[in-house]
Scaffold this motif. Structure first.
Motif, short mmCIF file in Angstrom:
data_model
loop_
_atom_site.label_atom_id
_atom_site.label_comp_id
_atom_site.label_asym_id
_atom_site.label_seq_id
_atom_site.Cartn_x
_atom_site.Cartn_y
_atom_site.Cartn_z
N ALA A 1 0.86 -1.18 0.00
CA ALA A 1 0.00 0.00 0.00
C ALA A 1 0.90 1.24 0.00
CB ALA A 1 -0.91 0.00 1.23
N ASP A 2 0.87 1.99 -1.09
CA ASP A 2 1.79 3.12 -1.24
C ASP A 2 1.09 4.47 -1.16
OD1 ASP A 2 0.41 2.77 -3.60
OD2 ASP A 2 2.14 3.12 -4.90
N GLY A 3 -0.19 4.49 -0.80
CA GLY A 3 -0.92 5.73 -0.63
C GLY A 3 -1.18 5.98 0.84
N ASN A 4 -2.21 6.73 1.15
CA ASN A 4 -2.60 7.00 2.52
C ASN A 4 -3.39 5.81 3.06
OD1 ASN A 4 -3.23 8.11 4.98
ND2 ASN A 4 -4.80 9.49 4.19
N ARG A 5 -2.66 4.77 3.53
CA ARG A 5 -3.25 3.53 4.01
C ARG A 5 -4.05 2.82 2.92
NH1 ARG A 5 -4.52 3.87 10.33
NH2 ARG A 5 -2.84 5.24 10.93
N ALA A 6 -3.64 2.99 1.67
CA ALA A 6 -4.35 2.39 0.55
C ALA A 6 -3.43 2.40 -0.65
CB ALA A 6 -5.63 3.18 0.26
#
Length: 357
Positions: A92-97
């Motif tokens: 997961a490379d986004g904001n917890r996603a």
């Protein structure tokens, strides 16, 4: 490299579409969906701001070794109108996603299944869905309109009686790449590697009182809950019920549906840890239409499933139209009022089309 990845992903998607019609006699099954959505979030009452238009593509394939054993893999690609550079990741490379522009697997698991037991091992999607028209939960809900989450771990489903079954989810959480939408201070920040578990008991058979769902469960995240005196264990209990009242002569084959959830964080003051959700809706009118109004109240220390914002009260109207068995359209309008004077009331909309294959 980015052009190569983009080309491979496009060719893989085309392959799945072209192969799905000829896979009936083979051990392969092809599945997935394409979703186009516009999501607006604003402090203005029309809720059209934010200008968040996105496309989500999820092509997948399942190989059946025999009637009991299978393996499934599904790619997911999430892109906004900004057309972010395409990258491949397994984390997961986004904001917890999953971040916009990234390609990853949201399913990659082995499954064993017989008449009494189902087991998944690997990466999979699993929500504890309530039978409201929104088909979501305030405790464990994955991959909503514009975020992609998944579970890395183990899933076991087993019959308990003729009507009840149990579900066990054991999940792994890396501190720097959380893959489930938990809210701070449930941040898994003490350890590099974390595990959490959810045990659920469910009955989805209609009884004489037209109750079509009864369920309850407990979620435990050891040493993942940050409090002023240090890290402790987050423990949450939840329960759910759905009632479907048949009025076919009034609703052209549809029904009135009432669904509710009640949850409590057991490791905080009672007044700070409650979540309650109630919805009323018309379900399956003329095999085409669903309408729902939902009310939610979430305290400051209920920290799971950010489809419902903590420390907020909200009301949501949702309409869904099923154009075909594979194509449906959603329209939503939501008012979310924070109990903090520092956070303004938010109004949001989304317009969404989903094609499943």
């Amino acid at each position: 490299m980015k052009k190569i990845l983009s080309s491979v992903f496009l060719l893989f998607t085309i392959f799945l579409f072209s192969s799905s019609t000829s896979a009936q006699e083979s051990n392969f099954q092809f599945y997935g969906d394409i979703r186009l959505a516009h999501i607006g979030v604003d402090t203005k009452a029309d809720g059209l701001g934010g200008d968040n238009t996105l496309l989500r593509v999820r092509p997948g394939a399942r190989f059946l070794f025999n009637e009991n054993h299978s393996f499934s893999g599904r790619l997911v690609y999430l892109v906004s109108k900004e057309l972010e550079p395409l990258t491949f990741t397994v984390k997961a490379d986004g904001n917890r996603a999953l971040a916009y522009g990234s390609v990853s697997f949201d399913e990659f698991y082995y499954q064993f299944q017989n008449s009494d037991l189902q087991l998944k091992l690997g990466r999979f999607q699993h929500s504890i869905n309530v039978h409201s028209n929104a088909k979501r939960s305030h405790l464990k809900f994955q991959s909503n309109a514009n975020f992609v989450h998944w579970t890395d771990g183990l899933y076991i489903k087993k019959s308990v009686t003729s009507d009840w079954y149990s579900e066990l989810v054991l999940e792994y959480q890396n501190r720097n790449n959380l893959t489930h939408p938990y809210s701070f201070p449930l941040n898994f920040g003490k350890s590099e590697n974390n595990f959490a578990g959810y045990l659920n008991f469910e009955n989805r058979k209609r009884d004489d009182n037209n109750i079509i769902q009864k369920g309850f469960g407990i979620f435990i995240a050891p040493n993942a809950y940050s409090k002023p005196d240090g890290y402790t264990t987050y423990i949450a209990f939840d329960s759910r019920i759905a009632i479907d009242i048949p009025k076919k002569e009034l609703l052209n084959g549809g029904s009135f549906r009432i669904a509710g959830e009640l949850g409590q964080n057991l490791n905080t003051d009672f007044s700070d840890g409650t979540s309650a959700v109630m919805s009323f809706g018309i379900n399956n009118f003329a095999d085409r239409h669903e309408f729902m109004i939902e009310f939610a109240k979430t305290d400051a220390q209920w920290l799971t499933a950010t489809a419902y914002r903590f420390n907020s009260d909200e009301v949501e109207l949702r309409y869904r139209y099923f154009a075909t068995s594979k194509l449906n359209f959603d329209v939503r309008y939501r008012i979310r009022e924070s109990r903090s004077d520092l956070v303004p009331t938010q109004y949001s909309t989304f317009l969404r089309a989903t094609y499943s294959f």
